[in-house]
Enzyme design. Structure first.
Site, PDB file in Angstrom:
ATOM      1  N   CYS A 144       0.836  -1.203   0.000  1.00  0.00           N
ATOM      2  CA  CYS A 144       0.000   0.000   0.000  1.00  0.00           C
ATOM      3  C   CYS A 144       0.869   1.252   0.000  1.00  0.00           C
ATOM      4  O   CYS A 144       1.350   1.683   1.044  1.00  0.00           O
ATOM      5  CB  CYS A 144      -0.927  -0.008   1.215  1.00  0.00           C
ATOM      6  SG  CYS A 144      -1.991   1.445   1.284  1.00  0.00           S
ATOM      7  N   CYS A 147      -0.492   4.139   2.032  1.00  0.00           N
ATOM      8  CA  CYS A 147      -0.304   3.981   3.492  1.00  0.00           C
ATOM      9  C   CYS A 147       1.153   4.264   3.869  1.00  0.00           C
ATOM     10  O   CYS A 147       1.420   4.943   4.854  1.00  0.00           O
ATOM     11  CB  CYS A 147      -0.617   2.566   3.946  1.00  0.00           C
ATOM     12  SG  CYS A 147      -2.094   1.828   3.270  1.00  0.00           S
ATOM     13  N   ASP A 148       2.083   3.697   3.132  1.00  0.00           N
ATOM     14  CA  ASP A 148       3.471   3.653   3.601  1.00  0.00           C
ATOM     15  C   ASP A 148       4.455   4.503   2.803  1.00  0.00           C
ATOM     16  O   ASP A 148       5.609   4.656   3.211  1.00  0.00           O
ATOM     17  CB  ASP A 148       3.964   2.191   3.581  1.00  0.00           C
ATOM     18  CG  ASP A 148       3.151   1.320   4.532  1.00  0.00           C
ATOM     19  OD1 ASP A 148       2.713   1.861   5.568  1.00  0.00           O
ATOM     20  OD2 ASP A 148       2.949   0.143   4.246  1.00  0.00           O
TER      21      ASP A 148
END
Ligand code: NDP
Length: 320
Positions: A144, A147-148
């Site tokens: 992701c 997300c990261d």
């Protein structure tokens, strides 16, 4: 917070059963318990959902400075439980949605009869299946970028895949990172032409065509590179700090596909603007019905919709 393990084989009747312990399921439980629907929620195989595979969540509204992913999910769970939601460990292993009340078997043992059902079983990112990839998951390996990606500012990363998701993730990362490799197993993208054009216009994205990943390389603390093999047999290493998988997702819908309409990729089809599935009284929320957005906040919002739709349905049936 109520967490109950079930071992006895007893039939239990509930008004609303929610399957899935991610943002969609917990949010459905918050709304449903506040509406006095006495929801019972089974968290499934991955309590907390996909978010627990990441570390800090910086894009969930309301947390200036970010929030630890596990803390966020624990808080959602506790919030639902504080309103009376009955949150349990266990996963659905069999369902019969052919008539109401719906029958659901949990962990192949316990049977539940539910007047309404919210399916929020999520989706799972596909991984390559390399042991080195598993070893560094959460330590440089991620599925992701939204997300990261932020943790790799000004660093070098690789994205595996050639579809729209891979291109989108590579574009997102190219705005943050010094350099982005795309590791594509064929000599063409699967992605749309428009997405491809955007990728080709970015100077810091380099596409490595006809390449497969042999190993993710690391120093025990995190990712340091990847060993690739090109179709012509050439094996070479690239130096990277992050390794992002974008080779597709797999909705956790198999159990229900005999009864519910799903699309070609297996995502549960919901009526536009609602969480209603093809079976009256069964609602779907979160990634199991969303191939596109797949964010915690969009999953949470759809969980809210599912609870409201279930509430309306139960009222129509005269069940309260
Ligand atoms: P796709 O299935 O479209 O693409 C998967 C990609 O990963 C393909 O390039 C595939 O290669 C590659 N791949 C699969 N398995 C492996 C493997 N083992 N090793 C290496 N590469 C592999 O999935 P997406 O998640 O990209 O997209 C899903 C759907 O969502 C699509 O319909 C897409 O159009 C849509 N979408 C739309 C977006 C938008 O419009 N903005 C954004 C994101 C997704 P190969 O081509 O060789 O099979």
């Amino acid at each position: 917070m109520k967490i109950i393990c079930n071992f006895a084989s007893v039939m239990e009747k509930v008004k609303l059963l929610i399957l899935g312990g991610g943002p969609a399921g917990y949010t459905a439980a918050i709304y449903a318990s506040r509406a006095n629907l006495d929801p019972v929620l089974y968290e499934g195989m991955e309590p907390g959902g996909q978010l627990t595979t990441t570390t800090v969540v910086e894009n969930y509204p309301g947390f200036n400075g970010g929030v630890d992913a596990n803390t966020l999910m624990d808080t959602m769970r506790a919030q639902a439980a504080s309103f009376g939601a009955d949150i349990r460990m266990g996963a659905a292993t069999e369902v019969d949605l052919s008539k109401r009340p719906f029958r659901v078997k949990i962990d192949a043992e316990k049977e539940i009869e539910a007047e309404a059902l919210v399916i929020a079983t999520g989706a799972s990112a596909r991984y390559l299946g390399l042991p080195s990839e598993t070893k560094y998951r959460g330590m440089g390996v991620s599925a992701c970028a939204t997300c990261d990606g932020f943790f790799y500012r000004k660093k070098t990363v690789a994205v595996v895949g050639g579809g729209d998701t891979a291109c989108e993730e590579a574009l997102y990362l190219s705005g943050l990172c010094k350099k982005v490799y795309m590791i594509v197993r064929r000599d063409v993208f699967r992605a749309s032409k428009a997405m491809q054009a955007k990728v080709f216009s970015r100077e810091n994205i380099e596409v490595l065509w006809n390449c497969n990943t042999r190993e993710v390389l690391g120093d025990g603390m995190g990712v340091t590179g990847a060993r690739l093999e090109r179709k012509d047999g050439k094996v070479f290493d690239i130096e990277i700090d992050g390794f992002f998988l974008a080779i597709g997702h797999h909705p956790n819908s198999e159990l229900f596909s005999k009864y519910l309409e799903t699309d070609d990729a297996g995502y549960i089809v919901t009526a536009p603007k609602t969480s209603e599935t093809s079976v009256k009284g069964v609602f779907a929320a979160g990634d199991v019905q969303d191939p596109l957005y797949r964010q915690a906040v969009t999953a949470a919002a759809s969980g809210c919709k599912a609870a409201r739709d279930a509430e309306r349905f139960l009222l129509e049936q005269g069940i309260n």
